[in-house]
Scaffold this motif. Structure first.
Motif, PDB file in Angstrom:
ATOM      1  N   UNK A  37      24.072 -18.335  22.160  1.00 41.23           N
ATOM      2  CA  UNK A  37      23.277 -17.155  22.512  1.00 41.23           C
ATOM      3  C   UNK A  37      23.896 -16.492  23.741  1.00 41.23           C
ATOM      4  N   UNK A  38      23.335 -15.377  24.121  1.00 45.62           N
ATOM      5  CA  UNK A  38      23.782 -14.714  25.344  1.00 45.62           C
ATOM      6  C   UNK A  38      23.138 -15.317  26.577  1.00 45.62           C
ATOM      7  N   UNK A  39      22.109 -16.142  26.416  1.00 46.39           N
ATOM      8  CA  UNK A  39      21.424 -16.747  27.555  1.00 46.39           C
ATOM      9  C   UNK A  39      22.282 -17.871  28.128  1.00 46.39           C
ATOM     10  N   UNK A  40      22.029 -18.227  29.379  1.00 48.87           N
ATOM     11  CA  UNK A  40      22.876 -19.188  30.084  1.00 48.87           C
ATOM     12  C   UNK A  40      22.085 -20.434  30.474  1.00 48.87           C
ATOM     13  N   UNK A  41      22.600 -21.586  30.093  1.00 53.62           N
ATOM     14  CA  UNK A  41      22.052 -22.852  30.547  1.00 53.62           C
ATOM     15  C   UNK A  41      22.647 -23.107  31.923  1.00 53.62           C
ATOM     16  N   UNK A  42      21.839 -22.932  32.964  1.00 53.33           N
ATOM     17  CA  UNK A  42      22.326 -23.012  34.342  1.00 53.33           C
ATOM     18  C   UNK A  42      22.484 -24.458  34.782  1.00 53.33           C
ATOM     19  N   UNK A  43      21.538 -25.314  34.409  1.00 53.10           N
ATOM     20  CA  UNK A  43      21.632 -26.701  34.816  1.00 53.10           C
ATOM     21  C   UNK A  43      20.468 -27.529  34.332  1.00 53.10           C
ATOM     22  N   UNK A  44      20.659 -28.840  34.445  1.00 53.55           N
ATOM     23  CA  UNK A  44      19.619 -29.789  34.068  1.00 53.55           C
ATOM     24  C   UNK A  44      19.491 -30.791  35.205  1.00 53.55           C
ATOM     25  N   UNK A  45      18.289 -30.957  35.716  1.00 53.68           N
ATOM     26  CA  UNK A  45      18.020 -31.917  36.779  1.00 53.68           C
ATOM     27  C   UNK A  45      17.128 -33.007  36.201  1.00 53.68           C
ATOM     28  N   UNK A  46      17.603 -34.242  36.273  1.00 56.63           N
ATOM     29  CA  UNK A  46      16.853 -35.370  35.737  1.00 56.63           C
ATOM     30  C   UNK A  46      15.903 -35.910  36.798  1.00 56.63           C
TER      31      UNK A  46
END
Length: 94
Positions: free
Chosen positions: A57-66
């Motif tokens: 998609x055009x959207x951005x996965x910026x990050x994942x914090x566990x």
């Protein structure tokens, strides 16, 4: 990871894919370009599916914090895709 600002928080802990992914997609579609969505999820399949969707998609996965019991998934809304042209159906000559 540095602090990430967010415009919306969606708590989908105890929701599972595909319903959780649908909830994310619906809320993401209401955001304006540049706004950030913070998703709280404790379903690893939801995270995996969102990673695939964001790549396509055009959207951005910026990050994942566990966290200890869930993950915070940060998604930035990007420019909406323009709709593709209508499909034309042509009858073949037989």
């Amino acid at each position: 990871m540095a602090a990430i600002s967010k415009n919306q928080i969606l708590d989908i802990r105890n929701y599972f894919s595909p319903l959780s992914v649908l909830k994310v997609r619906c809320l993401l579609n209401t955001l304006n370009e540049g706004q950030m969505l913070e998703v709280w999820s404790n379903d690893s399949e939801t995270k995996d599916v969102l990673e695939v969707i964001m790549r396509n998609s055009n959207d951005e996965l910026v990050g994942i914090i566990t966290q200890s019991e869930y993950e915070k998934i940060y998604i930035r809304r990007r420019k909406k895709r323009t709709p593709s042209a209508a499909v034309q159906y042509i009858e073949s000559d037989k």
